[in-house]
Scaffold this active site. Structure first.
Site, PDB file in Angstrom:
ATOM      1  CG  HIS A  16      -1.861  -1.139   1.299  1.00  0.00           C
ATOM      2  ND1 HIS A  16      -1.468  -2.431   1.539  1.00  0.00           N
ATOM      3  CD2 HIS A  16      -3.207  -1.185   1.127  1.00  0.00           C
ATOM      4  CE1 HIS A  16      -2.541  -3.221   1.530  1.00  0.00           C
ATOM      5  NE2 HIS A  16      -3.597  -2.487   1.278  1.00  0.00           N
ATOM      6  CB  SER A  26       6.758   3.486   2.668  1.00  0.00           C
ATOM      7  OG  SER A  26       5.612   3.387   1.833  1.00  0.00           O
ATOM      8  CD  GLU A  38      -2.052   4.060  -3.809  1.00  0.00           C
ATOM      9  OE1 GLU A  38      -1.421   3.873  -2.758  1.00  0.00           O
ATOM     10  OE2 GLU A  38      -3.282   4.248  -3.835  1.00  0.00           O
ATOM     11  CG  ASP A  57       1.294   1.950   5.733  1.00  0.00           C
ATOM     12  OD1 ASP A  57       0.551   1.996   6.731  1.00  0.00           O
ATOM     13  OD2 ASP A  57       1.860   2.952   5.258  1.00  0.00           O
TER      14      ASP A  57
HETATM   15  C1  LIG Z   1      -1.391   4.638   4.668  1.00  0.00           C
HETATM   16  S1  LIG Z   1      -1.334   4.976   2.966  1.00  0.00           S
HETATM   17  C2  LIG Z   1       0.258   4.449   2.477  1.00  0.00           C
HETATM   18  C3  LIG Z   1       1.413   5.237   2.987  1.00  0.00           C
HETATM   19  C4  LIG Z   1       2.751   4.756   2.548  1.00  0.00           C
HETATM   20  N1  LIG Z   1       2.927   3.315   2.777  1.00  0.00           N
HETATM   21  C5  LIG Z   1       3.858   5.496   3.264  1.00  0.00           C
HETATM   22  O1  LIG Z   1       4.292   5.056   4.332  1.00  0.00           O
HETATM   23  O2  LIG Z   1       4.309   6.512   2.746  1.00  0.00           O
HETATM   24  C6  LIG Z   1      -2.341   3.709   2.290  1.00  0.00           C
HETATM   25  C7  LIG Z   1      -2.424   3.727   0.783  1.00  0.00           C
HETATM   26  O3  LIG Z   1      -2.991   2.492   0.355  1.00  0.00           O
HETATM   27  C8  LIG Z   1      -3.772   2.737  -0.801  1.00  0.00           C
HETATM   28  N2  LIG Z   1      -4.646   1.573  -0.941  1.00  0.00           N
HETATM   29  C9  LIG Z   1      -5.877   1.351  -0.411  1.00  0.00           C
HETATM   30  N3  LIG Z   1      -6.296   0.109  -0.703  1.00  0.00           N
HETATM   31  C10 LIG Z   1      -5.322  -0.484  -1.441  1.00  0.00           C
HETATM   32  C11 LIG Z   1      -5.142  -1.770  -2.015  1.00  0.00           C
HETATM   33  N4  LIG Z   1      -6.080  -2.719  -1.885  1.00  0.00           N
HETATM   34  N5  LIG Z   1      -4.015  -2.019  -2.702  1.00  0.00           N
HETATM   35  C12 LIG Z   1      -3.047  -1.092  -2.834  1.00  0.00           C
HETATM   36  N6  LIG Z   1      -3.151   0.152  -2.298  1.00  0.00           N
HETATM   37  C13 LIG Z   1      -4.257   0.449  -1.600  1.00  0.00           C
HETATM   38  C14 LIG Z   1      -4.424   4.060  -0.531  1.00  0.00           C
HETATM   39  O4  LIG Z   1      -4.825   4.670  -1.738  1.00  0.00           O
HETATM   40  C15 LIG Z   1      -3.293   4.815   0.180  1.00  0.00           C
HETATM   41  O5  LIG Z   1      -2.530   5.557  -0.739  1.00  0.00           O
END
Ligand SMILES: C[S@@+](CC[C@H](N)C(=O)[O-])C[C@H]1O[C@@H](n2cnc3c(N)ncnc32)[C@H](O)[C@@H]1O
Length: 293
Positions: free
Chosen positions: A41, A110, A128, A174
């Site tokens: 994520h 990240s 993403e 995440d």
């Molecule tokens: C908490 S943020 C991520 C922050 C990032 N890991 C960081 O530390 O910089 C969660 C992200 O997951 C994405 N997201 C939500 N559901 C998802 C999925 N099933 N697969 C991939 N990404 C997803 C959201 O759009 C969002 O951008």
């Protein structure tokens, strides 16, 4: 899907997670053999703190910006007093990226932080799902980065990409916890599924600490049937039963590197001090399963 990470970019929970991410990668890179990094994520990779959602929330002021300022002061006042080495490393990596990417007012996500550390023999994939966030991530990582952006569902890609050819890897999970119960369930399930395919993989699963009693029940359920060593490291800035919303940040690490518990017990309190949250908050490291060395 409403969740916008830009609102929270660089907040105390991002710092907690990112200090741990860099420390995990550094520990794994003590060996020369290449590793695989998967960010299920990933977000957009780069967040402008001076405009839009991040400026509105102001969360980074009390998170990354406070920690970077504290590290700068510590370095200038007495170069030998920089708190824990993990914090100095985090500040160094963020500041070096900001200079190099001409991103003085931005905060790295990240995938970008991992890309800063990966070596030629390492490989990374960052997934993403939101099209606009993915586009931004792809642009930020560029063509030469060692982390490739993928548009897709991180839960599905986690299953499809394991085990990696390298047979060594770090999986960062995440999710946004927009659907709080659903993501807690999916996160715990993903840990067990990942281990079934890749038993020696290092897994880092981030979770929000809202109510400590709920957290403890969830951790106990996650630990059931876990046959690998695992620890949970938590930092909270409000008492873990207060009604503030997000009280703390937690990270379950399965197959932790050597002395992970001891290192967390050293850098988490240093981070709490840098965040100015010593009187209201706390930290803990909990053993969930197996032998934690
Ligand atoms: C908490 S943020 C991520 C922050 C990032 N890991 C960081 O530390 O910089 C969660 C992200 O997951 C994405 N997201 C939500 N559901 C998802 C999925 N099933 N697969 C991939 N990404 C997803 C959201 O759009 C969002 O951008």
């Amino acid at each position: 899907m409403k969740y916008r990470h830009a609102f929270h970019a660089g907040n105390f929970a991002d710092v907690h997670k990112h200090v741990a991410l860099l420390a995990l990668l550094r520990a794994m890179q003590r060996k020369d053999k290449g590793l695989f990094f998967l960010d299920t994520h990933a977000g957009r990779g780069r967040y402008a703190l001076g405009s839009g959602d991040a400026r509105t929330s102001g969360e980074a002021q009390h998170g990354a910006l406070a920690v970077l300022a504290a590290q700068r002061t510590a370095r200038n006042a007495d170069p030998t007093v920089a708190g824990a080495p993990e914090l100095a490393d985090y500040a160094g990596v963020v500041e070096a990226w900001r200079r190099r990417a001409d991103a003085r007012h931005d905060y790295p996500g990240s995938a970008v932080l991992a890309a800063e550390l990966l070596r030629p023999q390492d490989r990374g994939i960052a997934v993403e799902t939101q099209p606009a966030e993915f586009e931004a991530l792809r642009r930020t990582l560029g063509r030469v980065a060692r982390v490739t952006a993928e548009h897709g569902d991180g839960w599905l890609r986690l299953r499809a990409l394991l085990p990696p050819a390298e047979r060594r890897g770090l999986l960062l999970i995440d999710p946004p916890y927009e659907d709080t119960k659903g993501d807690f369930r999916a996160g715990a399930g993903a840990v067990h599924e990942a281990l079934a395919r890749f038993a020696t993989g290092v897994i880092a699963l981030w979770y929000p600490v809202k109510d400590a009693r709920d957290t403890d029940l969830w951790l106990a359920a996650l630990a059931r049937g876990l046959h690998r060593p695992a620890l949970a490291a938590e930092l909270w800035i409000h008492p873990p039963d207060s009604r503030a919303g997000l009280n703390g940040s937690g990270l379950v690490v399965v197959n932790p590197p050597y002395q992970w518990a001891e290192r967390c017990a050293a850098w988490q309190p240093a981070l709490l001090r840098a965040l100015g949250a010593e009187s209201s908050g706390g930290t803990r490291v909990v053993s969930l399963a197996g032998e934690n060395r």
